[in-house]
Design an enzyme around this catalytic site. Structure first.
Site, mmCIF file in Angstrom:
data_model
loop_
_atom_site.group_PDB
_atom_site.id
_atom_site.type_symbol
_atom_site.label_atom_id
_atom_site.label_comp_id
_atom_site.label_asym_id
_atom_site.label_seq_id
_atom_site.Cartn_x
_atom_site.Cartn_y
_atom_site.Cartn_z
ATOM 1 N N ASP A 129 0.365 41.978 -15.883
ATOM 2 C CA ASP A 129 1.072 42.736 -14.850
ATOM 3 C C ASP A 129 0.189 43.745 -14.126
ATOM 4 O OD1 ASP A 129 0.691 44.520 -16.884
ATOM 5 O OD2 ASP A 129 2.786 45.142 -17.066
ATOM 6 N N GLU A 142 1.216 4.185 1.132
ATOM 7 C CA GLU A 142 0.743 5.222 2.048
ATOM 8 C C GLU A 142 1.643 6.457 2.033
ATOM 9 O OE1 GLU A 142 3.959 3.462 4.415
ATOM 10 O OE2 GLU A 142 2.493 2.704 3.010
ATOM 11 N N ASN A 181 11.428 -3.442 1.363
ATOM 12 C CA ASN A 181 10.662 -2.216 1.145
ATOM 13 C C ASN A 181 11.229 -1.013 1.890
ATOM 14 O OD1 ASN A 181 8.658 -3.071 -0.671
ATOM 15 N ND2 ASN A 181 7.501 -4.030 0.968
ATOM 16 N N ASP A 196 -5.594 42.887 -15.009
ATOM 17 C CA ASP A 196 -5.263 41.585 -15.600
ATOM 18 C C ASP A 196 -5.580 40.445 -14.647
ATOM 19 O OD1 ASP A 196 -4.290 42.519 -18.023
ATOM 20 O OD2 ASP A 196 -2.301 42.915 -17.209
ATOM 21 N N ASP A 236 2.064 38.941 -23.208
ATOM 22 C CA ASP A 236 2.106 40.365 -23.491
ATOM 23 C C ASP A 236 3.361 40.649 -24.312
ATOM 24 O OD1 ASP A 236 1.421 42.992 -23.466
ATOM 25 O OD2 ASP A 236 2.049 43.392 -21.420
ATOM 26 N N ILE A 280 0.845 -1.197 0.000
ATOM 27 C CA ILE A 280 0.000 0.000 0.000
ATOM 28 C C ILE A 280 0.879 1.245 0.000
ATOM 29 C CG2 ILE A 280 -1.706 1.316 1.317
ATOM 30 C CD1 ILE A 280 -2.757 -1.374 2.381
#
Length: 907
Positions: free
Chosen positions: A633, A288, A726, A637, A330, A286
């Protein structure tokens, strides 16, 4: 003066009493006074919770799986299975330590980003306007209030014009509040104190002057800061999506391990062995720790972006960057240098007679007419001198809006005293430029300020205008034929790539001055002349556009500039644009949404557009399934920045724009957006590698244990061995994927934001099933050949542990073959693999570990067989990558994770 001064009812005092109490004047404090007060009041900072390490550590023990391990450890201890107890205890310690490292790393990275964003404000010191860091503000400072900025400290208004403030973050009021300087009763509640300003609120309109009454923790925001710190943290959409995936996997795996447990008991396996084995499978399989592991991937990416001058304010934005398909940019500052030089200054007379020099202005002295025109323009420049630090950083003498800074700098070079045209303490009566009016206005009431050339006569004052030529020309005294001539001149300048602005003025009588002069109709203007600027493109912009094309991203220019200026720049930077691929704001607004949707794919330039137009353009592109990165800016906007998938504010932009944006470009550079997108794609790629690595390992464990139980063979690996692999050998290599920095692998497409996409699913299934099948097949053959079970089981344990260790190398890329990768460029991965090898060596050859893990030392020939099996499994991983590359890509039909479409509120 003491700190208690900050607790008075300043909203109920008149101006004289305020100054007396704060021991200041309208000219502000002296530098010596401000320094002395900084020692008394400290820095103007909100209290910030420090990184509490013990809280992070305790969080590692709140996982349900840790509770399962603790229970399993208690059971083994009671049954005197001390070997298993020790392994489980070590597992808990390693899991907590690794989780602590990951979470602390992520939190530290996010906190570190704050150091990149320094908020600055304008104050009056010694009667002069200067710009300082907000940390240096003290009670008694007179501060300048500017549209689009964030209020730096609690203040009492001294003067203001059309001032409205967004105080929603403090009061919950969604609409901006109109402010004034009227005295209020002492009993007035906080939400009704219209003559006060509060730290953290935003100036949505207007301007003014105010005196600071409280800073830091004594501000209204500071007083509730501890409540904000104690509030519940909300997860990002990415964390929610990964948690959702983890829950699905958890349920599936728990069902499988319960079946394995039941079948094992039915087959006659000892209950304790089956209990510990299924616990080990569940804990190991699992994921987790997946959400926090992937948060580390994001935080590392965010740090890399910061070093590339792109500050990500929202963690999930770093991931979404990788799915960008269109950049809406822009022009000024992003494609150009934002260092505009004066090109032409032409009076009205010369415009009408076509007496315009072909060459641009040089450093030669200006004529009398040129000086008068530039003087009128300077009146409308709201700039302030930079201190030594700022000058060193940006190389200019002034700070403010780029165009105004450029004009002030050019005038300064030509000997103008730019602050001689207006009184610093009268600056509140400026009407700043905004995208709706497209001009700024300033009220002149004193001819002695160097503007005596204006036709004063019986005029009491002048309104001086500076802005878009089409607006000021249209509202001038000029005849229609004269307007056409001047408009044609504007077109000619624009086609040369110059940005053109007009200067005009309007006389006011005494009776007009007493009325609301700022809201008068824009008419009857006297046009003084035109000023044009040339802003050269950035030297790297052509290369940047080529990189964008290679990334498979479309670039579209959306600018408020003249169409001719925009097209001229596009051609100069190598962007092939036809006249039919450009649309002006007026034409855009005449189209319905359906009409715009039909033609929008062919548009490369939107000229003379307003922020409202940008918002609409963004919405239409999103309906076309584009993932938009949009730059802006200004305060107006902000709605479009918020609407875009990735809202990007320029570092030189307003606080409002930066406060709304997901990312801030410290250098205002288009190439920084490209680097950020590349980094975003690396983040997506690293998350996918982590998913393949962890989930294919999960399938190996389930297949080995489940298969053995079903066909009646002894369990090939024990619970302790599963936990060992693991948590002691694979943990660090998994974390190391966060630090992978491989080049991006392929052009983007509209479904790249699917993390658990078809390629990831395919690799998880194929690698997991084929490698576990190979290992399980070896186990069956070796057991049937009659080899000692202890040797065979240790062989399976060693093969399982070492294969998962070396799997990190082919997974450094999910598409390119291993021989085209740099296998040793990630030092943390190398270190993780080396430590994993050491831990596996200890497990197999150390006598104490043999007793704990039920292993036996492997002879050399068996160790060679382990190596061959690892190579075989790595070849399977490589072949899986090759196979998925050859498969024809199809649109996913049931993605587990779709960050752009899933409604996380329902999960």
């Amino acid at each position: 003066m003491n700190k208690e001064i900050q607790n008075q009812s300043f909203w109920s005092y008149d101006e004289q009493t305020i100054f007396e109490q704060l021991e200041t004047t309208k000219k502000g404090l002296t530098e010596d006074e401000s320094t002395a007060r900084q020692k008394i009041f400290g820095p103007n900072l909100l209290p910030e919770e420090k990184n509490v390490y013990w809280k992070i550590l305790l969080r590692q023990f709140t996982s349900p799986l840790i509770f399962i391990l603790l229970f399993a450890g208690l059971v083994t201890f009671i049954l005197k299975e001390f070997g298993d107890t020790i392994i489980i205890a070590l597992t808990i310690v390693v899991n907590a330590g690794l989780g602590f490292y990951q979470e602390n790393k992520a939190e530290t990275a996010i906190r570190h980003l704050k150091s990149y964003l320094e908020q600055r404000t304008r104050v009056i010191r010694n009667g002069q306007e200067i710009e300082i860091s907000v940390e240096e503000i003290v009670p008694g400072d007179v501060i300048k209030i500017i549209s689009g900025t964030r209020i730096a400290a609690d203040s009492r208004i001294l003067s203001c014009v059309n001032l409205t403030i967004d105080e929603s973050m403090l009061t919950g009021e969604s609409l901006p509040i109109e402010k004034n300087k009227e005295i209020l009763p002492t009993t007035t509640s906080l939400t009704n104190r219209t003559n006060c300003l509060y730290a953290g609120s935003l100036v949505t309109q207007g301007n003014g002057l105010a005196v600071v009454t409280a800073i830091g923790s004594q501000t209204e925001l500071g007083k509730i800061a501890f409540l904000l710190d104690k509030g519940t943290e909300t997860s990002t959409p990415l964390q929610k999506s990964i948690s959702y995936l983890a829950w699905i996997l958890t349920v599936v795996i728990l069902i499988i391990v319960i079946l394995i447990f039941v079948i094992g008991l039915w087959r006659g396996e000892p209950t304790l062995n089956m209990f510990l084995t299924t616990v080990a499978i569940a804990v190991g399989a699992i994921p987790e720790g997946l959400p926090i592991t992937l948060t580390v991937v994001l935080s590392v990416g965010v740090e890399r972006l910061a070093k590339k001058k792109a500050i990500v304010r929202k963690l999930v934005a770093a991931e979404t960057l990788g799915s960008t398909t269109l950049i809406l940019t822009d022009k000024t500052g992003t494609l150009t240098k934002a260092k505009m030089s004066l090109a032409h200054i032409i009076s009205l007379k010369n415009l009408l007679t076509n007496s315009i020099p072909k060459e641009r202005l040089s450093s030669k002295p200006l004529t009398k007419e040129e000086k008068e025109i530039i003087s009128l323009a300077l009146v409308n420049c709201d700039v302030t001198p930079t201190n030594g630090k700022e000058k060193q950083r940006n190389g200019t003498f002034f700070s403010g809006k780029p165009l105004e800074v450029s004009l002030a700098s050019e005038a300064h070079k030509r000997g103008f005293d730019i602050f001689s045209f207006k009184e610093p303490l009268s600056a509140a009566i400026v009407s700043p430029f905004n995208s709706q009016n497209k001009y700024s206005a300033y009220l002149i009431t004193n001819p002695s300020l160097g503007l005596d050339f204006l036709p004063w006569g019986d005029s009491a004052a002048f309104l001086v205008y500076f802005g878009a030529p089409e607006v000021l020309i249209e509202n001038s005294f000029l005849a229609e034929e004269e307007k056409k001539i001047i408009t044609q001149r504007v077109e000619e300048f624009a086609k040369q790539g110059e940005r053109v602005l007009a200067v005009a003025y309007k006389p006011l009588k005494k009776d007009q001055l007493k009325n609301d002069w700022l809201n008068q109709k824009l008419n009857n203007l006297n046009l003084a002349g035109l000023i044009s600027f040339y802003d050269p493109p950035r030297p790297d912009v052509k290369k940047t556009l080529h990189q964008i094309e290679k990334l498979g991203i479309k670039i579209v220019i959306a600018t408020g500039d003249h169409p001719g200026t925009a097209i001229a720049l596009a051609k100069e930077i190598g962007l092939k644009v036809k006249e039919s691929q450009m649309i002006e704001g007026n034409s855009l607004r005449s189209l319905g949404d359906n009409e715009l949707m039909n033609i929008i794919d062919s548009i490369k330039i939107f000229a003379r557009v307003t922020p409202e137009d940008k918002l609409r353009i963004t919405t239409i592109y999103q309906k076309k399934k584009e993932v938009i990165a949009m730059t802006g800016d200004g305060i107006n906007d902000a709605p479009a920045i918020k609407k875009a998938d990735i809202g990007i504010s320029l570092g030189s932009g307003t606080d409002v724009a930066k406060g709304t944006a997901d990312m801030i470009l410290l250098d205002d550079n288009l190439s920084t957006i490209v680097r950020a997108i590349e980094e975003g794609r690396k983040i997506i790629s690293n998350i996918q590698k982590t998913l393949v690595y962890l989930l294919s390992d999960t399938l190996d464990e389930i297949f080995l244990i489940g298969g053995s139980i079903i066909i009646g063979l002894p369990l090939p690996i024990t619970a302790a061995q599963i936990l060992w692999v693991n948590f002691f050998s694979d943990s660090l290599p998994a974390v190391a994927f966060a630090f992978e920095n491989q080049p991006i692998e392929s052009p983007n497409h509209k479904h790249q934001h699917l993390l658990f996409d078809k390629r990831v699913k395919f690799l998880v299934l194929i690698i997991g099933l084929l490698t576990s099948s190979a290992l399980f097949g070896f186990y069956i053959i070796l057991m049937n050949l009659g080899h000692p079970p202890a040797i065979v089981k240790t062989f399976i344990f060693a093969s399982f542990g070492l294969y998962t260790l070396f799997l990190v190398f082919p997974l450094k890329s999910l598409s390119r073959p291993i021989f085209k990768l740099k296998p040793f460029d990630n030092y943390l991965m190398i270190l993780g693999v080396i430590l994993g090898l050491i831990m596996m060596g200890i497990a197999i050859y150390l006598p104490l570990a043999n007793d704990l893990l039920k292993t036996t030392p492997l002879p050399l020939n068996w160790l060679g067989l382990v190596g061959l099996l690892c190579l075989f499994n790595l070849a399977i991983a490589e072949l899986s990558k090759t196979l998925i590359q050859k498969l024809k890509t199809k649109k996913p039909t049931s993605p587990l994770i779709n960050l752009s479409q899933r409604n996380w509120g329902k999960i």
